[in-house]
Scaffold this motif. Structure first.
Motif, PDB file in Angstrom:
ATOM      1  N   GLY A  45       0.812  -1.211   0.000  1.00  0.00           N
ATOM      2  CA  GLY A  45       0.000   0.000   0.000  1.00  0.00           C
ATOM      3  C   GLY A  45       0.844   1.259   0.000  1.00  0.00           C
ATOM      4  N   THR A  46       1.961   1.242   0.715  1.00  0.00           N
ATOM      5  CA  THR A  46       2.864   2.400   0.722  1.00  0.00           C
ATOM      6  C   THR A  46       3.480   2.618  -0.652  1.00  0.00           C
ATOM      7  N   VAL A  47       3.827   1.536  -1.330  1.00  0.00           N
ATOM      8  CA  VAL A  47       4.377   1.650  -2.688  1.00  0.00           C
ATOM      9  C   VAL A  47       3.346   2.281  -3.623  1.00  0.00           C
ATOM     10  N   PHE A  48       2.101   1.831  -3.547  1.00  0.00           N
ATOM     11  CA  PHE A  48       1.056   2.406  -4.383  1.00  0.00           C
ATOM     12  C   PHE A  48       0.794   3.878  -4.045  1.00  0.00           C
ATOM     13  N   ALA A  49       1.072   4.268  -2.812  1.00  0.00           N
ATOM     14  CA  ALA A  49       0.838   5.644  -2.389  1.00  0.00           C
ATOM     15  C   ALA A  49       2.016   6.569  -2.654  1.00  0.00           C
ATOM     16  N   LEU A  50       3.109   6.058  -3.253  1.00  0.00           N
ATOM     17  CA  LEU A  50       4.290   6.884  -3.495  1.00  0.00           C
ATOM     18  C   LEU A  50       4.004   8.153  -4.309  1.00  0.00           C
ATOM     19  N   PRO A  51       3.058   8.157  -5.264  1.00  0.00           N
ATOM     20  CA  PRO A  51       2.756   9.424  -5.954  1.00  0.00           C
ATOM     21  C   PRO A  51       2.301  10.532  -5.016  1.00  0.00           C
ATOM     22  N   LEU A  52       1.873  10.182  -3.809  1.00  0.00           N
ATOM     23  CA  LEU A  52       1.444  11.192  -2.838  1.00  0.00           C
ATOM     24  C   LEU A  52       2.613  11.728  -2.005  1.00  0.00           C
TER      25      LEU A  52
END
Length: 330
Positions: free
Chosen positions: A200-207
């Motif tokens: 989930g943190t990887v997917f949230a990297l654009p943030l």
């Protein structure tokens, strides 16, 4: 003499159960406190920054703990399912819940999220051949009716898209519970939580860039809220929940989590001064009653004799909680 031995045995069970029940109580309080903490964090950091920071803090904490908890590397063939769990149960859930709580009161959000188990059970019935019993059907209808009452408690004028966003968070949380079921057959609950949190943190990297900007000028209470959410409800909450579920009957663990919405209402009142409407409380009670009815199908299958003869969950090094019986995670 026999009575004396029985009495000593019961007293021993009570003493051994005390840590597990304390763990359950801690889980309820931590996950209930997450709702008002989100309101504070969103106000000072914004949606994107809070979502990323909470995931990142929790992922770092779980990774730091993994060597001491014997967390294994996941198998390559499980990576797509782990990615789905991270995308839905972590990234999408955090973003949607944080977004919804911009306009929805913390206590109301906790009542809406209580419907999440309905979606996980229905998905399991559709895709995993889980039996769709009468209790599941009627419990789902009751829970949906209660959610509708909570959503429309302030009238059509008070209805907003934010309520639908919170319901969408409940849907993706239900998808997470459904998708994590196959993983929990091989991995422990802590392992699945760690894998999903990192994904989930990887997917949230654009943030991350927005989080860096917001952190620089954020008020201290918002920053502490982000750290609190990451370390306690997310990281520690998973650990003590898994500890309790591995040592207590699953029905007892599940029943304890029905206390999350009422405790969230109390915490939101004390922390933020929020006052839910009586109709919202009534709708939340109906929703919880529907979820209880759904879960009764499992407690009926396993009576007291089953727990007396079954091997304790703690005997398995990789035993994890059944995702269908986890009402909510925050």
């Amino acid at each position: 003499m026999e009575l004396l031995l029985v009495g000593c045995h019961v007293e021993g069970v009570r003493k051994r159960s005390a840590p597990e029940f304390f763990a359950l109580a801690g889980t309820v309080v931590l996950w209930a406190c997450a709702f008002p903490a989100i309101r504070v964090g969103v106000a000072g950091l914004g949606l994107a920054a809070l979502s990323f920071l909470r995931l990142a803090v929790a992922a770092v904490a779980l990774l730091a703990m993994s060597p001491f908890a014997a967390v294994r590397l996941p198998r390559r063939r499980d990576l797509p399912l782990i990615a789905l769990c991270g995308l839905t149960g972590m990234t999408a859930y955090q973003v949607l819940l944080n977004w919804g709580e911009v306009h929805v009161a913390a206590g109301t959000a906790s009542l809406l999220i209580a419907i999440a188990p309905v979606f996980s059970v229905l998905l399991a019935s559709a895709f995993l051949s889980e039996p769709l019993t009468r209790n599941v059907v009627f419990g789902s209808l009751i829970a949906i009716a209660g959610t509708a009452v909570v959503t429309l408690a302030r009238g059509y004028a008070g209805f907003s898209a934010a309520s639908l966003v919170v319901l969408a968070a409940a849907v993706v949380q239900g998808v997470y519970h459904f998708a994590s079921k196959p993983l929990l057959r091989y991995y422990s609950g802590l392992e699945v939580a760690t894998y999903a949190m990192v994904a989930g943190t990887v997917f949230a990297l654009p943030l991350a860039p927005e989080a860096a900007k917001a952190t620089a000028g954020a008020p201290p209470d918002a920053l502490w809220s982000a750290v609190f959410l990451g370390l306690l409800p997310s990281a520690l909450g998973f650990v003590i929940w898994g500890y309790a579920v591995a040592r207590l009957p699953l029905a007892a663990s599940t029943a304890a989590l029905y206390l999350v919405p009422p405790v969230a209402l109390v915490v939101s009142f004390v922390w933020l001064g929020e006052r839910p409407l009586p109709l919202e409380l009534a709708g939340g009670a109906v929703t919880v009653a529907g979820v209880v009815l759904i879960n009764r199908r499992r407690t009926r299958r396993r009576g007291p004799a089953a727990y007396a003869t079954a091997r304790p969950p703690a005997a398995s090094a990789h035993a994890g909680p059944d995702p269908r019986t986890t009402p909510q995670r925050h």
